[in-house]
Scaffold this active site. Structure first.
Site, PDB file in Angstrom:
ATOM      1  N   ASP A   9       0.855  -1.189   0.000  1.00  0.00           N
ATOM      2  CA  ASP A   9       0.000   0.000   0.000  1.00  0.00           C
ATOM      3  C   ASP A   9       0.892   1.240   0.000  1.00  0.00           C
ATOM      4  OD1 ASP A   9      -1.905   1.936   0.346  1.00  0.00           O
ATOM      5  OD2 ASP A   9      -2.706   1.149   2.226  1.00  0.00           O
ATOM      6  N   ASP A 105      -3.278   2.545  -5.723  1.00  0.00           N
ATOM      7  CA  ASP A 105      -2.159   2.590  -4.786  1.00  0.00           C
ATOM      8  C   ASP A 105      -1.926   1.284  -4.027  1.00  0.00           C
ATOM      9  OD1 ASP A 105      -4.595   2.914  -3.547  1.00  0.00           O
ATOM     10  OD2 ASP A 105      -3.863   4.277  -2.007  1.00  0.00           O
ATOM     11  N   GLU A 106      -2.696   0.225  -4.313  1.00  0.00           N
ATOM     12  CA  GLU A 106      -2.555  -1.024  -3.581  1.00  0.00           C
ATOM     13  C   GLU A 106      -2.461  -2.204  -4.541  1.00  0.00           C
ATOM     14  OE1 GLU A 106      -5.248  -1.560  -0.227  1.00  0.00           O
ATOM     15  OE2 GLU A 106      -5.879   0.541  -0.438  1.00  0.00           O
TER      16      GLU A 106
END
Length: 411
Positions: A9, A105-106
């Site tokens: 993350d 973003d992950e």
């Protein structure tokens, strides 16, 4: 062989990218936010310093200024975020071809067969250092034997940290956490759990499956499995494309909508994009769903089947209008509208012909829609539009009013 799953993350992703692009923002309270003027003024992301001062994602801009005087607010630059997201993903792919994105973003990364690079922790540490050295960003990484606990691990310690959760210690580390920390437990489910005295992940794990099924249906059984560490879902390969289950488009209007006619114009404009995307994916819709948010910020959701499977923006919009007018009572004005095509099937799926269907009329509509699509593909989205959308439309899909321009064609 025990699986080794990472969940990586990127910390404060949007805000971190903004500070990379503008070094003057470093070590300051920064928030990426929508436009107050267009009524999208909420916090999308915040820096660590802003977070420490009480700024939260989803907070209205003026609230953020109250709890953090002097906060620097910047508009989002999605192209830049997408670029850094792809660069980060390329780093993950050095260690595995099973890299499944979960937003920009992950990512989950299955490194079960990557022993050449070391243990799960060692690979996570190498990724953490590489992302920082090559991109100037930090990541928090969870390491576990399934996707659910890997995701939990990346949330436990931030920023720039690694957390390992094993089969032997997950009860001690995971079960005391709030039920809301478990993936797929949202606000409504949390409230329902609270009403039954289920407050922690351990409470979910120790509740009978039958009771959870009565409460939440099949989702209750899934949550019980997740809480007990029984998630066996695989990390999908990098080239996997998830099947399209619905196609929708929504907008928060620049001004509240006050009557059915204004809502109809919004739905008609939104449906243009839905029809276009149905064609791109070679799908047809068999139902329509609408989400309505009023000016007290309460959500309402309604849906209905279509008489015939379709790609037609006009038919989708008409069904959305019918559903809205049959179900919405004008106690409050409307702030936001979303239209969604649901129950999608491939365009070449055979369908039963109805005795009551006007085949000639439908063929004419399909040829008209095809012509409109071709004109827009050549001359732009607003090269041709419905005449009723001319003038001061409260909801521009692209942030502008649709106004009459020389050379524009009208349906």
């Amino acid at each position: 062989m025990e699986r080794v799953i990472l969940h990586s993350d990127l910390n404060c992703f949007y805000a971190s990218v903004e500070m990379l692009l503008n070094p003057d923002l470093r070590n300051k309270a920064v928030a990426v936010c929508g436009s107050t003027e267009s009524r999208h003024g909420i916090i999308l992301a915040k820096s660590e310093l802003a977070k420490k001062r009480g700024v939260k994602t989803g907070m209205v801009n003026w609230e953020a200024r109250q709890c953090c005087p002097g906060i620097i607010m910047v508009p989002p630059q999605y192209d830049e975020y997408l670029k850094f997201s792809k660069l980060t993903r390329a780093i993950y792919e050095r260690y595995s071809n099973q890299v499944e994105g979960y937003g920009m973003d992950e990512c989950w990364v299955d490194v079960s067969g990557s022993g050449l690079f070391g243990s799960g922790f060692e690979i996570a540490e190498e990724i953490r250092k590489t992302v920082k050295a090559e991109l100037g960003l930090t990541v928090s990484i969870g390491v576990s034997y399934n996707k659910i606990f890997a995701k939990l691990g990346s949330d436990l310690k931030k920023p720039d940290a690694i957390t390992c959760i094993s089969r032997d210690d997950f009860k001690e580390r995971i079960w005391p956490l709030p039920a809301s920390d478990l993936l797929y437990v949202g606000r409504a489910t949390t409230n329902k759990f609270d009403s039954y005295g289920i407050h922690t992940i351990g409470d979910i794990a120790n509740t009978s499956q039958e009771f959870l099924k009565q409460m939440l249906g099949v989702n209750g059984i899934a949550l019980w499995s997740y809480a007990n560490g029984l998630d066996n879902s695989r990390v999908m390969p990098g080239d996997y494309v998830s099947p399209v289950k619905s196609i929708g488009h929504g907008i928060t209007c620049n001004a509240d909508l006050e009557n059915n006619e204004e809502v109809w114009k919004v739905m008609l404009e939104l449906s243009q994009d839905i029809g276009h995307r149905l064609r791109l994916h070679e799908l047809t819709a068999r139902g329509v769903q609408i989400f309505i948010r009023d000016n007290d910020l309460y959500y309402k959701q309604f849906q209905a089947p279509l008489e015939f499977q379709t790609q037609s923006p006009k038919e989708i919009a008409c069904k959305a209008r019918q559903v809205f007018e049959a179900n919405y009572h004008w106690v409050n004005k409307v702030r936001a509208v979303t239209v969604r095509a649901i129950n999608l099937i491939p365009i070449d799926t055979p369908s039963q012909i109805s005795f009551f269907e006007d085949a000639a009329k439908r063929d004419k509509r399909e040829r008209l829609d095809t012509t409109v699509e071709e004109i827009r593909s050549r001359f732009g989205k607003h090269a041709i539009t419905s005449a009723c959308l001319m003038g001061n439309l409260k909801m521009p899909c692209d942030g502008r009013e649709i106004v009459k321009m020389p050379g524009m064609m009208y349906q």
